[in-house]
Motif scaffolding. Structure first.
Motif, PDB file in Angstrom:
ATOM      1  N   VAL A 223      -7.724  -7.352   0.338  1.00  0.00           N
ATOM      2  CA  VAL A 223      -8.197  -7.273   1.724  1.00  0.00           C
ATOM      3  C   VAL A 223      -7.846  -5.921   2.342  1.00  0.00           C
ATOM      4  CG1 VAL A 223      -7.965  -8.278   4.029  1.00  0.00           C
ATOM      5  CG2 VAL A 223      -8.019  -9.760   2.020  1.00  0.00           C
ATOM      6  N   GLY A 224      -6.691  -5.376   1.976  1.00  0.00           N
ATOM      7  CA  GLY A 224      -6.199  -4.162   2.617  1.00  0.00           C
ATOM      8  C   GLY A 224      -6.994  -2.906   2.307  1.00  0.00           C
ATOM      9  N   VAL A 225      -7.455  -2.773   1.077  1.00  0.00           N
ATOM     10  CA  VAL A 225      -8.162  -1.545   0.687  1.00  0.00           C
ATOM     11  C   VAL A 225      -9.428  -1.324   1.520  1.00  0.00           C
ATOM     12  CG1 VAL A 225      -9.409  -0.385  -1.184  1.00  0.00           C
ATOM     13  CG2 VAL A 225      -7.200  -1.451  -1.633  1.00  0.00           C
ATOM     14  N   PRO A 226     -10.335  -2.309   1.619  1.00  0.00           N
ATOM     15  CA  PRO A 226     -11.530  -2.082   2.452  1.00  0.00           C
ATOM     16  C   PRO A 226     -11.204  -1.810   3.918  1.00  0.00           C
ATOM     17  CG  PRO A 226     -11.833  -3.992   1.037  1.00  0.00           C
ATOM     18  CD  PRO A 226     -10.386  -3.628   0.951  1.00  0.00           C
ATOM     19  N   LEU A 227     -10.203  -2.522   4.459  1.00  0.00           N
ATOM     20  CA  LEU A 227      -9.844  -2.323   5.864  1.00  0.00           C
ATOM     21  C   LEU A 227      -9.360  -0.905   6.114  1.00  0.00           C
ATOM     22  CD1 LEU A 227      -9.255  -3.531   8.725  1.00  0.00           C
ATOM     23  CD2 LEU A 227      -6.929  -3.972   7.890  1.00  0.00           C
ATOM     24  N   LEU A 228      -8.455  -0.413   5.273  1.00  0.00           N
ATOM     25  CA  LEU A 228      -7.877   0.908   5.492  1.00  0.00           C
ATOM     26  C   LEU A 228      -8.878   2.024   5.227  1.00  0.00           C
ATOM     27  CD1 LEU A 228      -4.354   0.264   3.924  1.00  0.00           C
ATOM     28  CD2 LEU A 228      -4.899   0.523   6.347  1.00  0.00           C
ATOM     29  N   LEU A 229      -9.753   1.839   4.255  1.00  0.00           N
ATOM     30  CA  LEU A 229     -10.783   2.848   4.004  1.00  0.00           C
ATOM     31  C   LEU A 229     -11.730   2.961   5.195  1.00  0.00           C
ATOM     32  CD1 LEU A 229     -11.746   2.274   0.250  1.00  0.00           C
ATOM     33  CD2 LEU A 229     -10.604   4.279   1.230  1.00  0.00           C
TER      34      LEU A 229
ATOM     35  N   PRO B  47      -4.562   7.766   2.706  1.00  0.00           N
ATOM     36  CA  PRO B  47      -3.374   7.671   1.834  1.00  0.00           C
ATOM     37  C   PRO B  47      -2.914   6.232   1.652  1.00  0.00           C
ATOM     38  CG  PRO B  47      -3.112   9.478   3.382  1.00  0.00           C
ATOM     39  CD  PRO B  47      -4.324   8.703   3.823  1.00  0.00           C
ATOM     40  N   SER B  48      -2.922   5.457   2.727  1.00  0.00           N
ATOM     41  CA  SER B  48      -2.498   4.061   2.628  1.00  0.00           C
ATOM     42  C   SER B  48      -3.468   3.263   1.764  1.00  0.00           C
ATOM     43  CB  SER B  48      -2.401   3.435   4.015  1.00  0.00           C
ATOM     44  OG  SER B  48      -1.420   4.087   4.799  1.00  0.00           O
ATOM     45  N   ALA B  49      -4.787   3.523   1.898  1.00  0.00           N
ATOM     46  CA  ALA B  49      -5.776   2.839   1.068  1.00  0.00           C
ATOM     47  C   ALA B  49      -5.594   3.202  -0.401  1.00  0.00           C
ATOM     48  CB  ALA B  49      -7.185   3.202   1.528  1.00  0.00           C
ATOM     49  N   ALA B  50      -5.347   4.492  -0.672  1.00  0.00           N
ATOM     50  CA  ALA B  50      -5.138   4.929  -2.050  1.00  0.00           C
ATOM     51  C   ALA B  50      -3.896   4.266  -2.640  1.00  0.00           C
ATOM     52  CB  ALA B  50      -4.995   6.451  -2.103  1.00  0.00           C
ATOM     53  N   LEU B  51      -2.849   4.134  -1.831  1.00  0.00           N
ATOM     54  CA  LEU B  51      -1.637   3.496  -2.315  1.00  0.00           C
ATOM     55  C   LEU B  51      -1.877   2.016  -2.594  1.00  0.00           C
ATOM     56  CD1 LEU B  51       1.332   4.076  -2.943  1.00  0.00           C
ATOM     57  CD2 LEU B  51       1.891   3.225  -0.679  1.00  0.00           C
ATOM     58  N   TYR B  52      -2.697   1.360  -1.765  1.00  0.00           N
ATOM     59  CA  TYR B  52      -3.032  -0.036  -2.009  1.00  0.00           C
ATOM     60  C   TYR B  52      -3.741  -0.193  -3.351  1.00  0.00           C
ATOM     61  CZ  TYR B  52      -1.893  -2.283   2.477  1.00  0.00           C
ATOM     62  OH  TYR B  52      -1.245  -2.832   3.542  1.00  0.00           O
ATOM     63  N   ILE B  53      -4.629   0.752  -3.676  1.00  0.00           N
ATOM     64  CA  ILE B  53      -5.329   0.695  -4.956  1.00  0.00           C
ATOM     65  C   ILE B  53      -4.338   0.851  -6.104  1.00  0.00           C
ATOM     66  CG2 ILE B  53      -7.025   1.858  -6.427  1.00  0.00           C
ATOM     67  CD1 ILE B  53      -8.519   2.626  -3.842  1.00  0.00           C
ATOM     68  N   PHE B  54      -3.410   1.791  -5.930  1.00  0.00           N
ATOM     69  CA  PHE B  54      -2.383   1.984  -6.960  1.00  0.00           C
ATOM     70  C   PHE B  54      -1.500   0.747  -7.068  1.00  0.00           C
ATOM     71  CE2 PHE B  54       1.860   3.339  -8.293  1.00  0.00           C
ATOM     72  CZ  PHE B  54       1.550   3.979  -9.488  1.00  0.00           C
ATOM     73  N   TYR B  55      -1.177   0.156  -5.924  1.00  0.00           N
ATOM     74  CA  TYR B  55      -0.353  -1.050  -5.907  1.00  0.00           C
ATOM     75  C   TYR B  55      -0.985  -2.162  -6.741  1.00  0.00           C
ATOM     76  CZ  TYR B  55       3.203   0.045  -2.349  1.00  0.00           C
ATOM     77  OH  TYR B  55       4.263   0.546  -1.670  1.00  0.00           O
ATOM     78  N   ALA B  56      -2.313  -2.263  -6.714  1.00  0.00           N
ATOM     79  CA  ALA B  56      -2.992  -3.335  -7.440  1.00  0.00           C
ATOM     80  C   ALA B  56      -2.610  -3.310  -8.915  1.00  0.00           C
ATOM     81  CB  ALA B  56      -4.506  -3.206  -7.272  1.00  0.00           C
TER      82      ALA B  56
ATOM     83  N   ILE C  23       1.789   9.846   4.417  1.00  0.00           N
ATOM     84  CA  ILE C  23       1.993  10.106   2.992  1.00  0.00           C
ATOM     85  C   ILE C  23       3.436   9.791   2.597  1.00  0.00           C
ATOM     86  CG2 ILE C  23       1.977  11.865   1.189  1.00  0.00           C
ATOM     87  CD1 ILE C  23      -0.224  13.305   2.825  1.00  0.00           C
ATOM     88  N   ILE C  24       4.395  10.338   3.374  1.00  0.00           N
ATOM     89  CA  ILE C  24       5.815  10.147   3.053  1.00  0.00           C
ATOM     90  C   ILE C  24       6.203   8.678   3.168  1.00  0.00           C
ATOM     91  CG2 ILE C  24       8.174  10.725   3.764  1.00  0.00           C
ATOM     92  CD1 ILE C  24       7.050  13.439   4.728  1.00  0.00           C
ATOM     93  N   GLY C  25       5.713   8.000   4.208  1.00  0.00           N
ATOM     94  CA  GLY C  25       6.019   6.592   4.366  1.00  0.00           C
ATOM     95  C   GLY C  25       5.551   5.755   3.195  1.00  0.00           C
ATOM     96  N   ASN C  26       4.361   6.074   2.675  1.00  0.00           N
ATOM     97  CA  ASN C  26       3.845   5.338   1.523  1.00  0.00           C
ATOM     98  C   ASN C  26       4.601   5.661   0.247  1.00  0.00           C
ATOM     99  OD1 ASN C  26       1.550   3.619   2.314  1.00  0.00           O
ATOM    100  ND2 ASN C  26       0.688   5.513   3.103  1.00  0.00           N
ATOM    101  N   VAL C  27       5.101   6.888   0.127  1.00  0.00           N
ATOM    102  CA  VAL C  27       5.920   7.240  -1.033  1.00  0.00           C
ATOM    103  C   VAL C  27       7.209   6.418  -1.036  1.00  0.00           C
ATOM    104  CG1 VAL C  27       7.317   9.069  -2.082  1.00  0.00           C
ATOM    105  CG2 VAL C  27       4.980   9.559  -1.319  1.00  0.00           C
ATOM    106  N   PHE C  28       7.821   6.280   0.141  1.00  0.00           N
ATOM    107  CA  PHE C  28       9.016   5.442   0.239  1.00  0.00           C
ATOM    108  C   PHE C  28       8.680   3.983  -0.086  1.00  0.00           C
ATOM    109  CE2 PHE C  28      11.020   8.972   2.452  1.00  0.00           C
ATOM    110  CZ  PHE C  28      12.352   8.834   2.102  1.00  0.00           C
TER     111      PHE C  28
END
Length: 228
Positions: free
Chosen positions: A190-196, A202-211, A24-29
């Motif tokens: 590509v990243g969202v399906p892989l991480l889910l 958390p990383s998948a959710a951040l990828y969605i937000f990144y989009a 979580i913290i890593g993705n926030v950074f």
């Protein structure tokens, strides 16, 4: 290492699923770094490096015994790549910023305080540079997929494109190419399906937000580019 164990093992349970706090913290950074990149400020790079170090331990789940217990060598490897390219970007933007400050002072030497210039001016890559990026993307993805598969990576082809696409996008950001935002969108797709599917929520959710974020960043850079 015993002192670091509480930090490395700390989890947050959501819906019965344990999630590492360092993910979580890593993705926030990482998100803070992306925002700084959109604003073209130098601190985006060191902030991103902190996130890279944390996420490196997350995606080597089999090595660091995360709840997922999966090794995504592309995701882990791109954190190392991010760190290296971020050092280059940090130097590149810092140098550009210092040149901008000197130019402001040269225009009006009597000014003791100058407004802080942006670190980079957005612009399109040349046709030759675009062709080079496409060729590199195809060849590097194929090579990395073979390497990651041999290492036992989970989802080697998707993992390979995420690694290569992230490399291209980060390098493009350092060079000030507006296209780098579009490359990030291709990475997210590509990243969202892989991480889910791997359980890195958390990383998948951040990828969605990144989009959505990268679209905002793209149009922000495009507006600056047109005004310039």
């Amino acid at each position: 290492m015993a002192v670091l164990n509480p930090l490395l093992d700390a989890t947050l349970t959501i819906g019965g699923v344990p999630i590492l706090w360092r993910e979580i913290i890593g993705n926030v950074f990482g998100l803070a770094s992306a925002y700084g990149g959109m604003k073209r400020v130098v601190w985006a790079w060191p902030v991103g490096i902190i996130g890279n170090l944390l996420l490196f331990t997350v995606f080597l789940g089999g090595v660091f015994h995360t709840p997922q217990n999966l090794d995504l060598y592309g995701q882990a490897g791109r954190q190392v790549m991010f760190l290296c390219v971020s050092l280059y970007g940090w130097w590149q933007w810092s140098s550009a910023k210092r040149r901008g400050v000197r130019e402001c002072q040269d225009v009006d030497p009597a000014r003791s305080i100058v407004s802080e210039p942006e670190a980079v001016q957005p612009h399109w890559a040349s046709a030759k540079q675009r062709i080079g990026m496409i060729i590199f993307a195809v060849l590097a993805t194929a090579i990395c997929a073979a390497i990651f598969q041999a290492l036992g990576s989970w989802g080697p082809w998707a993992d390979a494109w995420i690694f290569v696409g992230s490399m291209l996008a980060t390098f493009g950001m350092a060079r000030g190419w507006t296209e780098f935002w579009l490359i990030w969108i291709a990475v997210d797709i590509v990243g969202v399906p892989l991480l889910l599917s791997a359980g890195y929520y958390p990383s998948a959710a951040l990828y969605i937000f990144y989009a959505a974020f990268v679209l905002w960043g793209f149009f922000t850079w495009l507006k600056v580019q047109r005004e310039a």
